[in-house]
Write a protein that holds these residues in place. Structure first.
Motif, PDB file in Angstrom:
ATOM      1  N   LYS A  48      16.909   1.198 -17.600  1.00 16.12           N
ATOM      2  CA  LYS A  48      17.381   1.488 -18.886  1.00 16.12           C
ATOM      3  C   LYS A  48      16.227   1.186 -20.051  1.00 16.12           C
ATOM      4  N   SER A  49      15.189   1.056 -19.823  1.00 17.63           N
ATOM      5  CA  SER A  49      14.347   0.514 -20.943  1.00 17.63           C
ATOM      6  C   SER A  49      13.931   1.846 -21.659  1.00 17.63           C
ATOM      7  N   ASP A  50      13.756   1.550 -22.952  1.00 21.64           N
ATOM      8  CA  ASP A  50      13.268   2.845 -24.037  1.00 21.64           C
ATOM      9  C   ASP A  50      11.868   3.148 -23.791  1.00 21.64           C
ATOM     10  N   LYS A  51      11.166   2.628 -22.860  1.00 20.47           N
ATOM     11  CA  LYS A  51       9.693   3.007 -22.515  1.00 20.47           C
ATOM     12  C   LYS A  51       9.631   4.199 -21.694  1.00 20.47           C
ATOM     13  N   PRO A  52       8.684   5.070 -21.981  1.00 19.91           N
ATOM     14  CA  PRO A  52       8.322   6.203 -21.167  1.00 19.91           C
ATOM     15  C   PRO A  52       8.362   5.531 -19.437  1.00 19.91           C
ATOM     16  N   GLY A  53       8.789   6.207 -18.729  1.00 20.58           N
ATOM     17  CA  GLY A  53       8.649   5.956 -17.538  1.00 20.58           C
ATOM     18  C   GLY A  53       7.535   6.637 -16.552  1.00 20.58           C
ATOM     19  N   TYR A  54       7.057   5.631 -15.752  1.00 16.08           N
ATOM     20  CA  TYR A  54       5.867   5.941 -14.814  1.00 16.08           C
ATOM     21  C   TYR A  54       6.113   5.248 -13.614  1.00 16.08           C
ATOM     22  N   SER A  55       6.043   6.313 -12.426  1.00 18.98           N
ATOM     23  CA  SER A  55       6.557   5.810 -11.198  1.00 18.98           C
ATOM     24  C   SER A  55       5.452   6.161 -10.021  1.00 18.98           C
ATOM     25  N   ILE A  56       5.243   5.405  -9.314  1.00 17.51           N
ATOM     26  CA  ILE A  56       4.592   5.681  -7.769  1.00 17.51           C
ATOM     27  C   ILE A  56       5.553   5.047  -6.587  1.00 17.51           C
ATOM     28  N   VAL A  57       5.431   5.632  -5.439  1.00 16.14           N
ATOM     29  CA  VAL A  57       6.084   5.286  -4.349  1.00 16.14           C
ATOM     30  C   VAL A  57       4.961   5.009  -3.447  1.00 16.14           C
ATOM     31  N   LEU A  58       5.056   3.841  -2.958  1.00 12.86           N
ATOM     32  CA  LEU A  58       3.819   3.234  -2.026  1.00 12.86           C
ATOM     33  C   LEU A  58       4.200   4.066  -0.760  1.00 12.86           C
ATOM     34  N   PRO A  59       3.014   4.774  -0.232  1.00 16.42           N
ATOM     35  CA  PRO A  59       3.126   5.431   1.123  1.00 16.42           C
ATOM     36  C   PRO A  59       3.629   4.268   2.069  1.00 16.42           C
ATOM     37  N   PRO A  60       4.495   4.608   2.841  1.00 16.24           N
ATOM     38  CA  PRO A  60       5.363   3.457   3.411  1.00 16.24           C
ATOM     39  C   PRO A  60       4.725   3.181   4.785  1.00 16.24           C
ATOM     40  N   PRO A  61       4.038   1.733   4.962  1.00 15.31           N
ATOM     41  CA  PRO A  61       3.314   1.624   6.011  1.00 15.31           C
ATOM     42  C   PRO A  61       4.124   1.311   7.199  1.00 15.31           C
ATOM     43  N   ASN A  62       3.619   1.520   8.385  1.00 18.10           N
ATOM     44  CA  ASN A  62       4.379   1.487   9.534  1.00 18.10           C
ATOM     45  C   ASN A  62       4.840  -0.179   9.862  1.00 18.10           C
ATOM     46  N   VAL A  63       6.316  -0.304  10.216  1.00 18.45           N
ATOM     47  CA  VAL A  63       6.397  -1.677  10.397  1.00 18.45           C
ATOM     48  C   VAL A  63       5.746  -2.617  10.990  1.00 18.45           C
ATOM     49  N   THR A  64       5.134  -1.834  12.135  1.00 17.82           N
ATOM     50  CA  THR A  64       4.269  -2.392  13.094  1.00 17.82           C
ATOM     51  C   THR A  64       2.805  -2.858  12.734  1.00 17.82           C
ATOM     52  N   GLY A  65       2.443  -2.158  11.578  1.00 16.50           N
ATOM     53  CA  GLY A  65       1.116  -2.091  11.172  1.00 16.50           C
ATOM     54  C   GLY A  65       0.715  -3.419  10.370  1.00 16.50           C
ATOM     55  N   SER A  66      -0.692  -3.391  10.113  1.00 18.72           N
ATOM     56  CA  SER A  66      -1.254  -4.544   9.517  1.00 18.72           C
ATOM     57  C   SER A  66      -2.287  -3.894   8.688  1.00 18.72           C
ATOM     58  N   LEU A  67      -2.696  -4.524   7.349  1.00 20.85           N
ATOM     59  CA  LEU A  67      -3.385  -3.931   6.476  1.00 20.85           C
ATOM     60  C   LEU A  67      -4.980  -3.666   7.050  1.00 20.85           C
ATOM     61  N   HIS A  68      -5.307  -2.251   6.775  1.00 18.79           N
ATOM     62  CA  HIS A  68      -6.650  -1.944   7.321  1.00 18.79           C
ATOM     63  C   HIS A  68      -7.189  -1.423   6.092  1.00 18.79           C
ATOM     64  N   MET A  69      -8.492  -1.170   6.036  1.00 20.47           N
ATOM     65  CA  MET A  69      -9.293  -0.609   4.921  1.00 20.47           C
ATOM     66  C   MET A  69      -8.655   0.531   4.326  1.00 20.47           C
ATOM     67  N   GLY A  70      -8.257   1.559   5.005  1.00 19.31           N
ATOM     68  CA  GLY A  70      -7.474   2.594   4.589  1.00 19.31           C
ATOM     69  C   GLY A  70      -6.394   2.038   3.518  1.00 19.31           C
ATOM     70  N   HIS A  71      -5.474   1.220   4.125  1.00 20.51           N
ATOM     71  CA  HIS A  71      -4.291   0.888   3.249  1.00 20.51           C
ATOM     72  C   HIS A  71      -4.827   0.538   2.015  1.00 20.51           C
ATOM     73  N   ALA A  72      -5.852  -0.672   2.303  1.00 18.88           N
ATOM     74  CA  ALA A  72      -6.417  -1.411   0.984  1.00 18.88           C
ATOM     75  C   ALA A  72      -7.090  -0.543  -0.075  1.00 18.88           C
ATOM     76  N   LEU A  73      -7.687   0.841   0.329  1.00 19.52           N
ATOM     77  CA  LEU A  73      -8.107   1.614  -0.571  1.00 19.52           C
ATOM     78  C   LEU A  73      -6.904   2.183  -1.502  1.00 19.52           C
ATOM     79  N   ASP A  74      -5.896   2.803  -0.433  1.00 21.67           N
ATOM     80  CA  ASP A  74      -4.551   3.160  -1.326  1.00 21.67           C
ATOM     81  C   ASP A  74      -4.158   2.243  -2.207  1.00 21.67           C
ATOM     82  N   HIS A  75      -3.969   1.158  -1.644  1.00 24.46           N
ATOM     83  CA  HIS A  75      -3.133   0.119  -2.677  1.00 24.46           C
ATOM     84  C   HIS A  75      -3.875  -0.275  -3.681  1.00 24.46           C
ATOM     85  N   THR A  76      -5.160  -0.386  -3.618  1.00 23.42           N
ATOM     86  CA  THR A  76      -6.051  -0.768  -4.586  1.00 23.42           C
ATOM     87  C   THR A  76      -5.766   0.133  -5.924  1.00 23.42           C
TER      88      THR A  76
END
Length: 897
Positions: A48-76
């Motif tokens: 409900k903010s008056d500010k302009p919106g900006y959005s990104i949805v996180l590519p959902p990692p697997n529930v079984t997964g752990s952070l690897h370098m590809g994730h770390a790059l994506d997230h950074t």
């Protein structure tokens, strides 16, 4: 220009030295800082903010997964974008979540059951699914905690899971809408079949590996050379039990007389036709190929074109079945051996090639060889959807960065085959199709119930089906929500180019469908949900090891990003990855880069600590005519770098932005301006203005660096300004100080002069802190007279006394004139000790020259080594060559003394 000066309510008092630790120890502050940000609600988006919106949805990692370098790059990279936009005044939603990962998760729990001596079939479907949910609650999602370790500024209040109630409702809604629109159907087609998992799997879950196999050439038809026969070659002898034809090229003269006739199959004794098809390459092998329509993708297409039968000769476990031969019941590989032996005994094996290296698809999850298999599955008809996805990019509704990857996008979406969406699993979204007792078929929507006596289809949907809805299902679709109004379409999708087709295309197809389909659009109308799910698609490359090789467990070259966080800090990990990230390009990383990034954070910390100890404050910059050349130069450079960084971030050129920030911070601000500021701090006339300039530069620099290295910048900026947090600070927009080309020219000449004098000192063997008298002729003509005090300090010199006599001199060319630098080094150098030191250095340089020259002269090494490795060795060789000459010249000069 608008002023970037901070709020005047910020602290203007010098920060006591003890308020900052003596050294930067990121591990001691990161967890506490991150939790403070979360608790303060900095990452929580307000629709409900008056500010302009900006959005990104996180590519959902697997529930079984752990952070690897590809994730770390994506997230950074996503965090950099979000933090910067938040500082620029946008209402930012970075929405996190996890994928239920049907195959991977089911395998984890099945392995547990196997270790306990049970199986999912022993448990039954409902009990097994309960067991998986229990595992998910207890052990799943560790990657979400790991995301905190690297500083992901996601909105944890909106965390989603592809199997939660809201997303399940979205899945069932779009399935029904697609089904009702005639875009989902059931048919028997060829699929990637996993004999271990006993399910169809997607192309992305098939990894192709080079294996040592065999190529067997077989004789079909008569064993009599005078009677009709052909030679075919195969790497999969066992599939011949399902042969339905032999194909040749229609223009191959060798087989014209056989086209349309039949040959006796060597084992089944069926008569199989010889068909003509353009697919066959007449120049490969014998120019004839056997056709096994139900067990090879290319053969399947030929089978369709020629209306051939399609017998399936293997069961779900890849055992031979239904052929009526002695091979029924055998595993496919055992059958391969037994069939080859029989054919050899009968004289039908005319050639064998072992090993025959070829590419074979393996299941990424279970590791076994994939079997192409004819199977009845559910499919999405993609022709219309793919066309809309292609048009979205062609029309500019979605822009792909880099543009050079657009052809790859069009190659996929313009030639996309129908999508197999069913999986023979229990964990996942169960297909909402119900079958009646008389063969009726109904699709049941999320708010509907199946008729009594109907039975639901046992299969579940491909995980990519639910993740394809991720941009809008996570915001409440199919309902009309404030989040959809504010944040959809999303601003940008950040992902690797390797899943451009598998995930990005599916999201685009579904996003376009819900925008165009009135039944899918809660607000009605043509564009209530927007035409596309994201405006920009930024595609980065793959993280590789320092030699450019793909990281893998088998090579042992993988890097655990959390290991780097533990050893070097989260900022070092993030800076290493961001510094190497540019659109579409792979990035090699190694420990040396992480150490360099850690040193960069330490350098920034030490410079800020020094500045605070000397009373640096951030405030209104004094008038230009009250500033020194050094002040005007650094403020001008700051503005240039800020502009360059802004432009690079807007183009998703993270690497360029980080390089500019690195070199400005280290090379210009720390190595030059801070040294110049030391002189100004000691002069009452310039001290106060210097404190303001140093503070202003640091204030701007820390804010611009914050999206990349949030922890150290938060620590330093809050101490510098006394404000709450740099997370919510304003993004710098410019200084009200005009550029000064004269000051820039003077400082450039000054830097060149100091550098040349330092090089001369080194060549003369002077100790770094050893001061020597100097006389410089031409400072006035060079317009550098006002900088003489700085020169004496930075070059470790003293002014010449009246009785000065020079023992050596060099000429230094500036932009206006040539300076004569006369130095008296008499009595300052122990010649014999210097000769010994130089001889040792010469030996080391000669060894380096020999080593690098040997490598560059090794043709085998040059053929295998990546280009960047060869270039690095060439640079080392050139440096060694220059050192050998320099040291040799110096030794020769000393010998003459």
């Amino acid at each position: 220009m608008t002023s970037a000066a901070p709020d005047p309510t910020a602290s203007s008092e010098p920060v006591p030295a003890d308020e900052l630790p003596k050294s930067w120890e990121p591990q001691s502050v990161e967890a506490e800082l991150y939790q403070r940000w979360v608790d303060a609600g900095y990452f929580t988006a307000d629709p409900k903010s008056d500010k302009p919106g900006y959005s990104i949805v996180l590519p959902p990692p697997n529930v079984t997964g752990s952070l690897h370098m590809g994730h770390a790059l994506d997230h950074t990279l996503m965090d950099i974008l979000c933090r910067r936009k938040r500082m620029q005044g946008f209402e930012v939603l970075w929405l996190p979540g996890m994928d239920h990962a049907g195959i991977a998760t089911q395998m984890v729990v099945e392995k547990q059951l196997d270790a306990e001596g049970g199986s999912r079939r022993d448990m039954g479907r409902e009990a097994f699914i309960e067991r998986v949910w229990k595992w998910k609650a207890e052990s799943g999602g560790s990657i979400m905690e790991q995301m905190r370790r690297i500083g992901d500024g996601v909105d944890w209040s909106r965390e989603r899971f592809t199997l939660d109630d809201g997303l399940s409702r979205a899945v069932h809604t779009i399935f029904k809408n697609l089904y009702d629109a005639g875009l989902i159907y059931r048919a028997e087609r060829l699929v990637n079949w996993s004999p271990v998992l006993q399910t169809a799997i997607s192309d992305i879950e098939v990894k192709h590996e080079e294996v040592d196999g065999e190529l067997i050439s077989l004789r079909y038809g008569s064993l009599n050379d005078d009677e009709p026969h052909v030679i075919v070659a195969t790497t999969r002898v066992e599939t011949m039990l399902g042969d339905t034809a032999v194909a040749v090229h229609p223009e191959d003269e060798r087989y014209q007389h056989l086209i349309g006739t039949t040959l006796l199959h060597p084992i089944t004794e069926r008569q199989i036709p010889i068909v003509a098809d353009d697919y066959v390459d007449p120049s490969f092998g014998s120019g004839a190929v056997k056709i096994t329509s139900a067990h090879d993708p290319n053969d399947f297409e030929i089978g369709l074109r020629h209306n051939l039968p399609m017998p399936t000769i293997m069961d779900e476990r890849a055992r031979i079945a239904g052929t009526g031969t002695e091979f029924d019941g055998m595993d496919r590989f055992e059958a391969r051996t037994k069939i080859r032996e029989r054919l050899a005994r009968e004289g039908r094996v005319v050639a064998e090639k072992r090993p025959y290296v070829h590419s074979v698809g393996h299941s990424e999850r279970s590791g076994e060889v994939i079997e192409p298999r004819l199977s009845k599955q559910w499919w999405v008809k993609v022709e219309t959807l793919a066309a809309m996805a292609g048009d979205a990019v062609r029309n500019g509704d979605t822009v792909i960065h880099p543009k050079s990857l657009e052809p790859r996008w069009f190659a996929w979406v313009d030639d996309m085959h129908d999508w197999c969406i069913s999986r023979q699993l229990w964990w996942g979204h169960r297909i909402p199709i119900w079958y009646g007792p008389e063969g009726e078929v109904v699709c049941v929507g999320p708010d509907e119930s199946a008729p009594d006596g109907y039975v639901q289809d046992p299969d579940v949907l491909d995980t990519w089906f639910s993740s394809g809805l991720w941009p809008f299902s996570t915001m409440g679709w199919p309902d009309k929500t404030d989040e959809l109004d504010k944040f959809y379409p999303t601003s940008v999708l950040v992902t690797g180019y390797d899943i451009l087709f598998f995930w990005v295309a599916r999201m685009m197809m579904f996003g376009r469908f819900v925008a165009e389909d009135s039944a899918s659009n809660p607000a009605g109308g043509d564009s209530a949900l927007g035409k596309v799910p994201f405006h920009d698609v930024f595609l980065h490359g793959l993280v590789r090891d320092e030699f450019g090789r793909k990281m893998s467990k088998s090579k042992g070259n993988g890097i655990d990003p959390l290991d780097w966080v533990d050893r070097f800090g989260a900022d070092a990990l993030r800076f290493t990855l961001a510094r190497g990230a540019n659109p579409g390009a792979d990035l090699p990383v190694g420990e040396d880069l992480a150490k360099a990034a850690r040193s960069f954070a330490t350098k920034l910390f030490n410079a800020t600590r020094f500045a605070l100890m000397n009373g640096a404050i951030s405030g209104e910059v004094p008038p230009v005519d009250e500033l020194t050349d050094a002040d005007r130069w650094i403020l001008d450079r700051l503005e240039q770098v800020r502009n360059d960084v802004d432009a690079a971030f807007e183009r998703y050129e993270f690497g360029k932005a980080c390089e500019a920030l690195y070199h400005f911070t280290w090379d210009e601000f720390c190595d030059w301006y801070i040294e110049l500021a030391k002189v100004q701090f000691s002069d009452e006339k310039t001290a106060q203005n210097t404190r303001i300039v140093v503070g202003t530069v640091l204030d701007t620099l820390l804010r611009v660096l914050h999206p990349v290295i949030p922890f150290v910048t938060e620590t330093l900026w809050t101490k510098l300004t006394g404000k709450e947090s740099v997370v919510i600070a304003d993004w710098p927009t410019g200084l009200s100080v005009p550029g000064d080309t004269v000051a820039s020219r003077r400082i450039a000449d000054f830097q060149h002069l100091v550098t040349e004098i330092r090089r001369f000192r080194s060549d003369q063997g002077l100790r770094p802190n050893q001061k020597v008298p100097v006389r410089i002729v031409g400072l006035d003509a060079a317009d550098l007279a006002t900088l003489e005090p700085y020169l004496l300090n930075l070059a470790r010199l003293t002014s010449a006394e009246p009785d000065f006599t020079s023992s050596a001199a060099i000429e230094v060319r500036t932009s206006l004139t040539t300076l004569q630098v006369e130095v008296d080094t008499s009595g300052t150098v122990d010649i014999e000790a210097e000769k010994r030191r130089l001889a040792k250095d010469l030996a080391a340089a000669e060894k380096e020259l020999t080593t690098t020259s040997a490598k560059l002269g090794n043709e085998a090494f040059l053929a295998k080594a990546p280009d960047h490795v060869v270039d690095k060795i060439k640079q080392r060789q050139q440096i060694a060559h220059e050192e050998v000459k320099r040291i040799g010249d110096r030794l020769a000069a000393l010998g003459a003394q």
